[in-house]
Design an enzyme around this catalytic site. Structure first.
Site, PDB file in Angstrom:
ATOM      1  N   ASP A  11       0.876  -1.173   0.000  1.00 31.61           N
ATOM      2  CA  ASP A  11       0.000   0.000   0.000  1.00 31.61           C
ATOM      3  C   ASP A  11       0.917   1.227   0.000  1.00 31.61           C
ATOM      4  O   ASP A  11       2.138   1.086   0.131  1.00 31.61           O
ATOM      5  CB  ASP A  11      -0.909  -0.006   1.245  1.00 31.61           C
ATOM      6  CG  ASP A  11      -1.870   1.176   1.250  1.00 31.61           C
ATOM      7  OD1 ASP A  11      -2.378   1.527   0.170  1.00 31.61           O
ATOM      8  OD2 ASP A  11      -2.104   1.778   2.319  1.00 31.61           O
ATOM      9  N   SER A  12       0.318   2.416  -0.083  1.00 37.99           N
ATOM     10  CA  SER A  12       1.138   3.635  -0.049  1.00 37.99           C
ATOM     11  C   SER A  12       1.706   3.889   1.342  1.00 37.99           C
ATOM     12  O   SER A  12       2.660   4.640   1.485  1.00 37.99           O
ATOM     13  CB  SER A  12       0.293   4.833  -0.474  1.00 37.99           C
ATOM     14  OG  SER A  12      -0.770   5.022   0.448  1.00 37.99           O
ATOM     15  N   CYS A  74      -4.547  -2.023  -1.395  1.00 40.48           N
ATOM     16  CA  CYS A  74      -4.703  -0.618  -1.756  1.00 40.48           C
ATOM     17  C   CYS A  74      -5.786  -0.530  -2.817  1.00 40.48           C
ATOM     18  O   CYS A  74      -5.659  -1.132  -3.892  1.00 40.48           O
ATOM     19  CB  CYS A  74      -3.381  -0.087  -2.310  1.00 40.48           C
ATOM     20  SG  CYS A  74      -3.531   1.564  -2.986  1.00 40.48           S
ATOM     21  N   THR A  76      -6.711   2.161  -4.500  1.00 37.92           N
ATOM     22  CA  THR A  76      -6.312   3.026  -5.613  1.00 37.92           C
ATOM     23  C   THR A  76      -5.507   2.233  -6.647  1.00 37.92           C
ATOM     24  O   THR A  76      -5.768   2.308  -7.848  1.00 37.92           O
ATOM     25  CB  THR A  76      -5.485   4.218  -5.074  1.00 37.92           C
ATOM     26  OG1 THR A  76      -6.210   4.827  -3.999  1.00 37.92           O
ATOM     27  CG2 THR A  76      -5.220   5.233  -6.150  1.00 37.92           C
ATOM     28  N   GLU A 152      -1.906   9.170   7.903  1.00 36.57           N
ATOM     29  CA  GLU A 152      -0.443   9.036   7.914  1.00 36.57           C
ATOM     30  C   GLU A 152       0.218  10.057   8.846  1.00 36.57           C
ATOM     31  O   GLU A 152       1.309   9.804   9.342  1.00 36.57           O
ATOM     32  CB  GLU A 152       0.126   9.189   6.490  1.00 36.57           C
ATOM     33  CG  GLU A 152      -0.222   8.034   5.555  1.00 36.57           C
ATOM     34  CD  GLU A 152       0.535   6.738   5.852  1.00 36.57           C
ATOM     35  OE1 GLU A 152       1.606   6.782   6.475  1.00 36.57           O
ATOM     36  OE2 GLU A 152       0.038   5.664   5.445  1.00 36.57           O
ATOM     37  N   CYS A 184     -10.930   2.793   0.868  1.00 37.97           N
ATOM     38  CA  CYS A 184      -9.497   3.081   0.913  1.00 37.97           C
ATOM     39  C   CYS A 184      -9.026   2.417   2.198  1.00 37.97           C
ATOM     40  O   CYS A 184      -9.660   2.579   3.243  1.00 37.97           O
ATOM     41  CB  CYS A 184      -9.237   4.582   0.974  1.00 37.97           C
ATOM     42  SG  CYS A 184      -7.523   4.995   1.406  1.00 37.97           S
ATOM     43  N   HIS A 186      -6.818   3.038   4.202  1.00 35.45           N
ATOM     44  CA  HIS A 186      -6.479   3.938   5.320  1.00 35.45           C
ATOM     45  C   HIS A 186      -7.716   4.282   6.165  1.00 35.45           C
ATOM     46  O   HIS A 186      -7.576   4.638   7.335  1.00 35.45           O
ATOM     47  CB  HIS A 186      -5.888   5.251   4.793  1.00 35.45           C
ATOM     48  CG  HIS A 186      -4.447   5.176   4.413  1.00 35.45           C
ATOM     49  ND1 HIS A 186      -4.027   4.629   3.222  1.00 35.45           N
ATOM     50  CD2 HIS A 186      -3.325   5.575   5.072  1.00 35.45           C
ATOM     51  CE1 HIS A 186      -2.702   4.724   3.152  1.00 35.45           C
ATOM     52  NE2 HIS A 186      -2.256   5.280   4.265  1.00 35.45           N
TER      53      HIS A 186
HETATM   54  N1  DGL Z   1      -4.730   3.085   1.100  1.00 36.62           N
HETATM   55  C1  DGL Z   1      -4.756   3.270  -0.306  1.00 36.62           C
HETATM   56  C2  DGL Z   1      -6.100   2.960  -0.899  1.00 36.62           C
HETATM   57  O1  DGL Z   1      -6.723   2.026  -0.428  1.00 36.62           O
HETATM   58  C3  DGL Z   1      -4.017   4.481  -0.833  1.00 36.62           C
HETATM   59  C4  DGL Z   1      -4.377   5.814  -0.250  1.00 36.62           C
HETATM   60  C5  DGL Z   1      -3.500   6.929  -0.778  1.00 36.62           C
HETATM   61  O2  DGL Z   1      -2.281   6.794  -0.737  1.00 36.62           O
HETATM   62  O3  DGL Z   1      -4.043   7.950  -1.242  1.00 36.62           O
HETATM   63  O4  DGL Z   1      -6.544   3.552  -1.836  1.00 36.62           O
END
Ligand code: DGL
Length: 263
Positions: A11-12, A74, A76, A152, A184, A186
């Site tokens: 993931d990011s 992730c 995205t 984050e 997402c 996060h």
């Molecule tokens: N957690 C990720 C997602 O599910 C990426 C969020 C991001 O870096 O903008 O999309």
């Protein structure tokens, strides 16, 4: 391929740990690696070309490590990059959105909201995937551009963060959703804030559906580790190892700092 090869996650940042921690709870004997691409966080504001590039570099890295599967923890990257890279590797790749859409559409909801990053919302991936299995459902996708960085930064409870969460939720509630998907990885970190303004059971964290899907598919493909010993865990980041370790806490207690790598 040995069944004791590791399963790689990425993931990011810390978001994918909401998936990873459930996977570890379900399959504790698997060896696992988690990569947080903090250098390129947030993914949600990146172009499709950039997102495909990040995913390729990470999958190339996991290829070198000899993993048996990669979990795209992730939304995205699943929405934008998965289709472009899925045929380029000889290990199994599990994208979150495509893996959970069928189970969500089978619940028979008529109005479903989705909170996601701007890139995921622009792709229309959630709506497209859910409607594939059920055309009686109305899906409203809403972008929350600040939420990944709020998570984050670790500043979930500040006045500005709470106001941002409340305002997006207020907007979504006008649609009268039966359920809201946290689209997402996060966003489950924000459940303590979201649930101040709406019942917690309004929100679907797709992680649990996702890891159950992965387990049954790995089992069907003969990929499960048959060892009875607890599997190892390795963590990697492309930047900010200290921040990762401290923000990971809600889902994962790291014993050591993650290894800093260059892709
Ligand atoms: N957690 C990720 C997602 O599910 C990426 C969020 C991001 O870096 O903008 O999309």
């Amino acid at each position: 391929m040995m069944d004791n090869s590791a399963v790689g996650f990425f993931d990011s940042g810390v978001g994918g740990l909401s998936v990873y921690s459930r996977f570890r709870a379900l399959l504790p004997n698997e060896n696992t690696c988690y990569l947080g691409d903090l250098k390129n966080m947030p993914y949600g504001s990146k172009t499709p070309e950039e997102l495909v590039g990040f995913a390729r570099k990470i999958l190339d890295y996991y290829k070198k490590l000899g993993v048996k599967a990669v979990v795209i923890a992730c939304n995205t990257s699943s929405a934008i990059a998965y289709d472009k890279i899925k045929n380029d590797y000889d290990f199994k790749i599990y994208p979150i959105i495509q893996s959970v859409a069928k189970a969500i559409s089978a619940c028979g909801y008529k109005r479903v909201g989705v909170f996601a990053t701007p890139a995921t919302v622009s792709s229309g991936a959630y709506k497209r995937e859910i409607v594939k299995y059920s055309n009686h459902v109305e899906v409203l996708e809403q972008a929350c551009p600040n939420w990944t960085c709020i998570v984050e930064s670790g500043n979930i409870e500040t006045e500005d963060s709470v106001a941002d969460v409340e305002s997006h939720l207020g907007e979504m509630m006008k649609f009268k959703p039966e359920k809201i998907i946290l689209g997402c990885t996060h966003y489950p970190y924000l459940i303590p804030v979201l649930s101040r303004f709406a019942p917690e059971n309004l929100f679907i964290d797709p992680a649990l559906i996702f890891v159950n899907y992965i387990k049954s598919d790995m089992s069907a493909c003969g990929l499960l580790n048959t060892s009875t010993q607890k599997g190892y865990e390795k963590f990697y980041v492309t930047a900010k190892p200290d921040e990762f370790k401290s923000n990971a806490k809600r889902f994962c207690e790291l014993k050591e700092l993650p290894s800093l790598i260059e892709l």
